[in-house]
Motif scaffolding. Structure first.
Motif, short mmCIF file in Angstrom:
data_model
loop_
_atom_site.label_atom_id
_atom_site.label_comp_id
_atom_site.label_asym_id
_atom_site.label_seq_id
_atom_site.Cartn_x
_atom_site.Cartn_y
_atom_site.Cartn_z
N ILE A 226 -41.55 -5.54 76.36
CA ILE A 226 -40.74 -4.67 77.23
C ILE A 226 -39.29 -4.79 76.78
O ILE A 226 -38.77 -5.90 76.64
N ARG A 227 -38.65 -3.66 76.54
CA ARG A 227 -37.26 -3.67 76.07
C ARG A 227 -36.36 -2.94 77.07
O ARG A 227 -36.71 -1.89 77.59
N THR A 228 -35.20 -3.54 77.32
CA THR A 228 -34.20 -2.95 78.21
C THR A 228 -33.09 -2.34 77.36
O THR A 228 -32.38 -3.05 76.65
N TYR A 229 -32.96 -1.01 77.45
CA TYR A 229 -31.95 -0.30 76.68
C TYR A 229 -30.74 -0.01 77.59
O TYR A 229 -30.82 0.81 78.51
N MET A 230 -29.65 -0.71 77.33
CA MET A 230 -28.44 -0.51 78.11
C MET A 230 -27.78 0.81 77.73
O MET A 230 -28.07 1.38 76.66
N PRO A 231 -26.89 1.35 78.57
CA PRO A 231 -26.17 2.58 78.20
C PRO A 231 -25.40 2.39 76.90
O PRO A 231 -24.91 1.30 76.60
N VAL A 246 -35.38 -7.88 74.42
CA VAL A 246 -36.83 -7.64 74.40
C VAL A 246 -37.53 -8.81 75.09
O VAL A 246 -37.19 -9.97 74.86
N MET A 247 -38.52 -8.49 75.91
CA MET A 247 -39.37 -9.52 76.52
C MET A 247 -40.76 -9.40 75.89
O MET A 247 -41.34 -8.31 75.84
N SER A 248 -41.29 -10.52 75.42
CA SER A 248 -42.56 -10.48 74.71
C SER A 248 -43.73 -10.31 75.67
O SER A 248 -43.63 -10.58 76.88
N ARG A 249 -44.86 -9.90 75.12
CA ARG A 249 -46.08 -9.74 75.92
C ARG A 249 -46.50 -11.06 76.55
O ARG A 249 -46.90 -11.11 77.71
N ALA A 250 -46.37 -12.15 75.78
CA ALA A 250 -46.77 -13.46 76.29
C ALA A 250 -45.97 -13.85 77.53
O ALA A 250 -46.52 -14.38 78.50
N LEU A 263 -36.29 -9.34 84.18
CA LEU A 263 -35.98 -7.95 83.85
C LEU A 263 -34.93 -7.36 84.78
O LEU A 263 -34.16 -6.48 84.39
N THR A 264 -34.87 -7.83 86.02
CA THR A 264 -33.95 -7.26 86.99
C THR A 264 -32.53 -7.76 86.81
O THR A 264 -31.58 -7.09 87.23
N ALA A 265 -32.34 -8.92 86.19
CA ALA A 265 -31.02 -9.54 86.12
C ALA A 265 -29.99 -8.64 85.46
O ALA A 265 -28.88 -8.43 86.00
N LEU A 266 -30.31 -8.07 84.32
CA LEU A 266 -29.34 -7.24 83.59
C LEU A 266 -29.03 -5.94 84.34
O LEU A 266 -27.84 -5.61 84.52
#
Length: 541
Positions: A226-231, A246-250, A263-266
């Protein structure tokens, strides 16, 4: 606004009248069904809808536009603070064609001694997004993740590079060999639960992954990650990939609830720091009106009015305290930004000088291609202190013995680069601990940083303090703060005086520090007893 709050800011193409009417209905349903209050009809002014529960509603229109605002205040016993939820529907003549929506939920403690609690995503957010056609820039905001197929990839890429986008875009990939629908329900929905309204949520199908990753070769996501794309995504700049964690599947599969927190922190910090759009920013503050007294004699009416006015005065004092706190935090933020800018500039100049010197040496040796070859950096950085804590197990020569809540709590007040600096410190400490345990390190960690061996992770020696002042040692309370946990094999008492510390950040009231104890001569490990706010000394208040 503090990062512990929940904030959603989106816009819709629906006209103001329709959006306000829908919101009025949804607020009533939310109060009745989710909150359990008896609400017949909402009128402007103060609505007493329960014991220690008030709902203020105001609306207005003028040359600049129109607005409707609802504010729910819940202060049930025991009185440890007020939960305040505010919804604003707003249009502005200077921004035609859009109706803005702002939803805030925050905890306001009764006293400074009471910690500010973190707000969860309210059910009202889901209802609003399910009803209104909400947007952030080109992206549509929904209450559940949307699936990206091959034909959707060009549109999603446009959303990623859109300069008007305020919210992060979080993209989950489907791992090979997994059923997409089951993966979405079992893992992604649980990991995304607190991101609703705070981010654009997508799930990338296996078939769409090649096209997506080809367009974003420096920012890919695959294999259940899972990847977080910032503006502000720049697909052509390799170094920009470090801005989008990026957060890994594991990690996701091991504990989806914990993954949700990471995931919510950012996005939570992004929502707190991003200025409101002008239509919302210039809306006047709410001035609640006391409820009208319709029954009783004159004395009873006066008593009721007096109680209402006292309550409003208390709320005004609370609002003033909150504004004062916000001003202080902004002043500290400015000081922190100035401190970081000076530090970045100094480090950048030092790094550029070193690069020029190394390039000159390579040219003299005839290695022209190597002197100017691009450098690939495959090390992914954690996107939050929560994720950093989850990844501490990667360091074989380090042991974290501190308070995990204190470490993770930094996410609520984190400043730019703090997570990166802390991660770089851990990498450098790992290299030092490994070499020191093998007898190959000369001196302490500061000496190591000053004369860094080839191929090891660097850390600025100026940020390394191996000793505390005599004043700290002589103050019993301050010394006790630095008596931090270690295993019994290190010290039978279970703690040691950890005066050695690293500056993770500065210029603010938090100014995080990392305290450590070098036991490489004994157990072969470095123990980290504290990652958190600056411990008390002569400069703290």
């Amino acid at each position: 606004m503090d990062a512990s709050a929940y904030r959603m800011v989106v816009w819709t193409e629906q006209d103001y009248v329709t959006a306000a009417a829908d919101a009025d209905r949804l607020v009533t349903e939310w109060l009745t069904d989710s909150r359990g209050y008896t609400v017949a009809a909402l009128r402007d002014g103060r609505n007493e809808i329960g014991r220690h529960v008030t709902l203020d509603r105001d609306s207005g229109s003028g040359r600049q536009g129109a607005h409707t605002r609802w504010r729910l205040r819940e202060n049930p016993p025991p009185h440890r603070g007020t939960w305040q939820s505010t919804l604003i529907i707003r249009n502005d003549t200077a921004d035609p064609g859009r109706t803005w929506l702002q939803l805030d939920v925050e905890h306001r403690p009764d006293s400074p001694e009471i910690p500010q609690l973190r707000a969860a995503k309210p059910a009202l957010a889901d209802a609003l997004l399910d009803t209104l056609d909400a947007h952030s820039g080109l992206a549509e905001i929904r209450a559940r993740a949307s699936v990206i197929h091959v034909s959707d990839v060009p549109e999603v890429i446009e959303e990623l590079v859109d300069q008007e986008r305020r919210l992060p875009i979080v993209v989950a990939s489907v791992p090979y060999g997994s059923d997409a629908d089951r993966w979405l329900e079992r893992v992604v929905d649980r990991a995304f639960t607190q991101l609703v309204g705070r981010a654009v949520l997508y799930v990338l199908t296996r078939e769409a992954q090649p096209a997506f990753n080809k367009a974003l070769e420096h920012h890919p996501v695959f294999g259940g990650g899972i990847r977080t794309y910032m503006p502000g995504v720049d697909p052509a700049w390799p170094a920009d990939g470090q801005r989008h964690p990026v957060m890994s599947r594991a990690t996701v599969e091991a504990d989806p609830v914990r993954a949700a927190s990471v995931l919510t922190a950012l996005p939570r910090n992004q929502a707190a720091r991003t200025p409101l759009p002008q239509p919302l920013a210039r809306l006047h503050a709410q001035r609640p009106l006391p409820p009208a007294t319709e029954h009783g004699d004159e004395l009873a009416r006066l008593k009721a009015d007096h109680e209402s006015l006292i309550q409003l005065l208390d709320e005004a004092a609370e609002a003033e305290a909150a504004r004062y706190k916000q001003v202080r935090e902004l002043q500290h933020d400015l000081a922190d930004a100035n401190w970081l800018a000076e530090e970045f500039y100094a480090e950048r100049r030092a790094a550029q000088a070193q690069v020029r010197a190394l390039q000159a040496r390579l040219q003299q040796a005839g290695a022209y291609a190597a002197a100017f070859a691009p450098v690939e950096d495959d090390e992914s950085l954690p996107g939050s202190f929560t994720e950093l804590h989850a990844r501490l197990g990667q360091f074989g020569a380090l042991r974290f013995t501190g308070d995990a809540k204190v470490l993770i709590g930094l996410d609520d007040r984190s400043k730019p680069n703090w997570v990166n600096v802390c991660w770089e410190a851990l990498q450098a400490l790992e290299d030092f601990a490994t070499e020191s345990a093998a007898g190959r390190a000369k001196g302490d960690f500061r000496a190591w940083c000053q004369d860094l061996p080839l191929g090891c992770h660097p850390f600025p020696a100026g940020k390394v303090m191996m000793k505390e002042s005599d004043t700290v040692w002589r103050n019993l309370a301050w010394r006790k703060e630095r008596m931090l946990p270690v295993p019994a094999e290190v010290d039978p008492s279970g703690s040691v005086y950890m005066e050695a510390h690293l500056r993770v950040g500065g210029g603010s009231t938090i100014s995080p520090r990392l305290h450590f104890y070098d036991d490489t001569a004994g157990t072969g490990l470095v123990y980290i007893g504290h990652i958190g706010p600056h411990l008390t000394n002569t400069r703290t208040s």
